[in-house]
Design an enzyme around this catalytic site. Structure first.
Site, PDB file in Angstrom:
ATOM      1  N   CYS A 101       0.837  -1.207   0.000  1.00  0.00           N
ATOM      2  CA  CYS A 101       0.000   0.000   0.000  1.00  0.00           C
ATOM      3  C   CYS A 101       0.870   1.255   0.000  1.00  0.00           C
ATOM      4  O   CYS A 101       0.595   2.219  -0.710  1.00  0.00           O
ATOM      5  CB  CYS A 101      -0.932  -0.009   1.219  1.00  0.00           C
ATOM      6  SG  CYS A 101      -1.998   1.435   1.343  1.00  0.00           S
ATOM      7  N   CYS A 193      -6.036  -3.812   7.091  1.00  0.00           N
ATOM      8  CA  CYS A 193      -7.258  -3.031   7.220  1.00  0.00           C
ATOM      9  C   CYS A 193      -8.421  -3.663   6.472  1.00  0.00           C
ATOM     10  O   CYS A 193      -9.568  -3.461   6.832  1.00  0.00           O
ATOM     11  CB  CYS A 193      -7.030  -1.600   6.764  1.00  0.00           C
ATOM     12  SG  CYS A 193      -6.789  -1.416   4.998  1.00  0.00           S
TER      13      CYS A 193
END
Lengths: 357, 396
Positions: A101, A193
């Site tokens: 990410c 997440c």
């Protein structure tokens, strides 16, 4: 400077944005909407993309008096991080989605867009020190995130600001409380997440379906059990193997072979690794001369050990470890540090682990 | 600061503020029988009469609500329930796909939870619903509970011919609701003459307070209440009347209607200059909705203060942020609760592709708008569009 503060809704990015404002920068807040499911509301373990988090981030921005927007990066996140995560596990490797990410979303898609829109840099709440282009470990060893930032290049780091690297998490929370920010006591975020319940194996099972295969004991060569998907295993894993072997000595996952779906396990003496091969590395600064003596960290919460770095096959690196390590999983990053007790260990760069010996 | 988002909300007029402040200083529930109650009732009922007069309705047709969303919910659900209860075959709702979410989501809720069938009306490229399209959708009307078509679209400013649509609905005995939140005070709206059975309006789009709305409901229209309680407002909307809000809404609406003609002409001229100026600087800009000089039923076919533009290759969010940073406030259209912009359902309904929908901005002028506001946009629009285009549509 004109800074774009990436605000997750957590305490770290809130304080990072507040410090940027107080330092006199022109700050705009942005929350990255990463989940394709926009209405996710969670209790307990917290991810990075719920409606609640967007609200918390907006509240902080409003208190700081800065503009705030939500950027929809769900499509790219799904492609570059979530799908990559699933594909890596399917190939028998153990990816690090936070690193991916940072590499593809925060310091690529977001940074590129920020620069195009006239910002000078992106400020985040990462726990790492960054000064004069040198990326170093946080003073808070327990919260240090330099491992998942090691993939950033000098160009990417030039567009990054990490205001929290020289303070502990405790200090961050105190600064948030001093400023009356409601997120001061908010729970720390989950590691992954997009898997809010923490059940990685369940998530992969839903994505990949049942893929049964044998569990083989390397000590005897015998098949000692069956598993429902090799993606549920990580090299070095000891618990949850779901097999019974003759003796009572612990077994570790030694290898995962995705085509035959074979998970090989073995006793501790077979689990040690003295040498690591990586893919072509990325460097945070100038390309260092090889061979090189450094320290290498082989997983997100591991400790760094001394190693000798030489050129390997196909542009990769060959790392000879000073002491044998267990749990060196292909797909993880081998992050190289130059020790520096005073200013913080310097991140040199990283290479993705391809194999071990 | 240049505020060009009057379709979102408008500044409260000074006379509204004065009337509300005066009322807020007093005690009295309009339902009470004593002197204080009577005084409050007098103010509320005067407001009802003045509003009715300004909108071509009878006082008894004015129901005070908590705003446009409540009025839309009450009309759609209340008319549906009443009509279906009277005849169980009436389960179809004929509705435009370019409605505000207060209507669309109410209709979809009825479909999901209460057995309603939805017929989506075809929309002209301008955003207009034609009487022929409605007639075709209604059939013999025997299975239709209600029609809902907005008077003026909140995004692209399209005005439809509501008297003609109401007449078509009445040919087959079906009641028609219209969301006129953006229309009142902008284009001629006469409730009685239009023939519509229910009409939604709200205060804060025309200089009144937020949280105050009206449903005009014909005396013979049956409507099942959403809120039960003290039986206020013809037993259709219970709840203590908010007298200060009501008087504020009334002053705002009567002022807006009284001053409409010169204001509409002034705003249309400003809007035309804004669009022409943007087109001169960004030649490939596209105007969404009807032409600026469009006419429907002898009146304006587009809201006078509305300019809705698409800038191919730029993302609406980026344009908005860059304009905001330069003191120009406008809108991209609808946003969900997390603030993630989705392509506007209105633009998709009029046949725009996703990229065009995503690259759009809405400027809406209102009574305080001036030439200086138009100049402020024209001063920055070219570099803003250029920069947003460099940032692209956020995809590879």
């Amino acid at each position: 400077m004109r800074l774009l503060a990436a605000m997750s809704g957590g305490v770290d990015s809130a304080v990072a944005a507040a410090l940027a404002v107080e330092a006199g920068h022109d700050v705009t807040g942005v929350h990255l909407a990463l989940s394709p499911d926009r209405q996710v509301l969670r209790s307990g373990a917290r991810g990075c993309c719920s409606v609640e988090d967007a609200h918390d981030a907006r509240r902080v921005a409003d208190e700081l008096g800065i503009p705030f927007y939500v950027w929809d990066l769900a499509e790219r996140f799904t492609e570059d991080v979530v799908d990559d995560f699933v594909a890596e596990y399917a190939a028998g490797r153990t990816p690090n989605p936070c690193l991916r990410c940072n590499e593809k979303i925060k310091f690529a898609a977001v940074l590129d867009r920020a620069l195009a829109l006239g910002f000078d840099a992106v400020v985040t709440g990462h726990h790492a020190r960054l000064a004069d282009g040198a990326l170093r470990r946080s003073v808070d060893a327990a919260k240090d995130q330099s491992y998942v930032l090691a993939v950033l290049t000098a160009d990417q780091l030039a567009g990054a600001v990490f205001p929290l690297g020289s303070m502990t998490k405790e200090t961050v929370r105190a600064l948030a409380a001093e400023r009356g920010l409601a997120v001061a006591t908010k729970a720390d975020s989950h590691d992954i997440c997009f898997i809010p319940d923490g059940d990685t194996r369940g998530f992969l099972a839903r994505r990949l379906g049942a893929q049964p295969g044998p569990v083989v004991d390397a000590a005897t060569g015998a098949t000692v059990g069956e598993h429902s998907g090799a993606y549920g295993f990580t090299v070095g894993q000891r618990r949850g193997l779901g097999v019974a072997v003759g003796d009572s000595r612990p077994r570790y996952v030694l290898g995962i072979e995705p085509v035959s779906r074979t998970v090989t396990i073995g006793p501790a003496e077979l689990a040690g690794v003295g040498e690591v091969r990586t893919a072509p590395p990325t460097w945070t600064g100038p390309v260092p001369e090889l061979p090189l003596t450094a320290r290498v960290q082989l997983r997100a919460h591991g400790t760094a050990v001394p190693c000798e770095v030489t050129a390997g096959d196909g542009g990769g690196l060959r790392l000879v470890l000073g002491t044998e390590q267990r749990g060196v999983a292909p797909g993880q990053s081998a992050v190289l540090y130059a020790p520096d007790a005073e200013r913080g260990d310097l991140v040199l760069g990283q290479g993705t682990v391809l194999g071990t010996a | 600061m240049t505020y060009l988002d009057h379709a979102a909300t408008t500044p409260v007029l000074p006379e509204v503020l004065a009337a509300m402040t005066e009322q807020l200083g007093r005690v009295g529930n309009p339902s009470s029988l004593h002197a204080s109650g009577r005084a409050a009732r007098r103010v509320a009922e005067q407001s009802r009469e003045r509003l009715a007069e300004a909108l071509g309705a009878r006082p008894s047709e004015v129901l005070f609500t908590g705003g446009g969303t409540e009025s839309d919910n009450l009309a759609v659900k209340g008319l549906f329930w009443a009509r279906r209860d009277a005849d169980s075959r009436r389960r179809r709702i004929v509705v435009s796909p370019a409605e505000h979410h207060a209507v669309i989501d109410s209709v979809e809720w009825l479909a999901k939870h209460d057995g309603a069938d939805i017929t989506w009306l075809p929309v002209e490229p301008t955003g207009r619903i034609t009487p022929d399209a409605l007639r075709a959708a209604l059939g013999d009307g025997s299975d239709v509970a209600l029609v809902s078509v907005m008077w003026a679209n909140n995004e692209i400013g399209t005005v439809s011919d509501l008297p003609a649509l109401a007449a078509v609905a009445h040919e087959v005995g079906v009641p028609l609701h219209t969301d006129a939140v953006q229309a009142v005070g902008q284009v001629p709206v006469d409730f009685g003459a239009s023939g519509v059975d229910a009409l939604t309006m709200t205060g804060h789009k025309l200089g009144g307070p937020m949280g105050a709305g009206v449903l005009l409901l014909r005396r013979d229209a049956e409507c099942v209440p959403l809120l039960h309680g003290g039986g206020q407002e013809r037993d259709v909307r219970s709840g203590t009347l908010d007298v200060a809000a009501i008087v504020g809404l009334q002053v705002a609406a009567t002022t807006a209607v009284r001053t409409r003609v010169p204001r509409a002409a002034r705003l249309a001229a400003l809007r035309d200059r804004l669009v022409a100026g943007v087109m001169a600087q960004v030649p490939d800009v596209q105007l969404n909705g009807p032409p600026l000089d469009d006419v429907v039923a002898g009146g304006p076919g587009r809201l006078p203060g509305n300019a809705h533009l698409s800038f191919a290759g730029a993302e609406g969010d980026a344009l908005l942020m860059l304009l905001d940073a330069r003191g120009v406030e406008c809108s991209t259209g609808s946003a969900c609760s997390a603030g993630v912009a989705r392509p506007s359902h209105v633009l998709l309904a009029v046949g725009a592709d996703t990229d065009r929908a995503r690259s759009s901005l809405r400027f809406t002028l209102g009574s305080p708008s001036t030439d200086a506001d138009v100049d402020a946009v024209l001063d920055v629009i070219a570099p803003v569009v250029e920069r947003a285009r460099r940032a692209g549509l956020g995809r590879r």
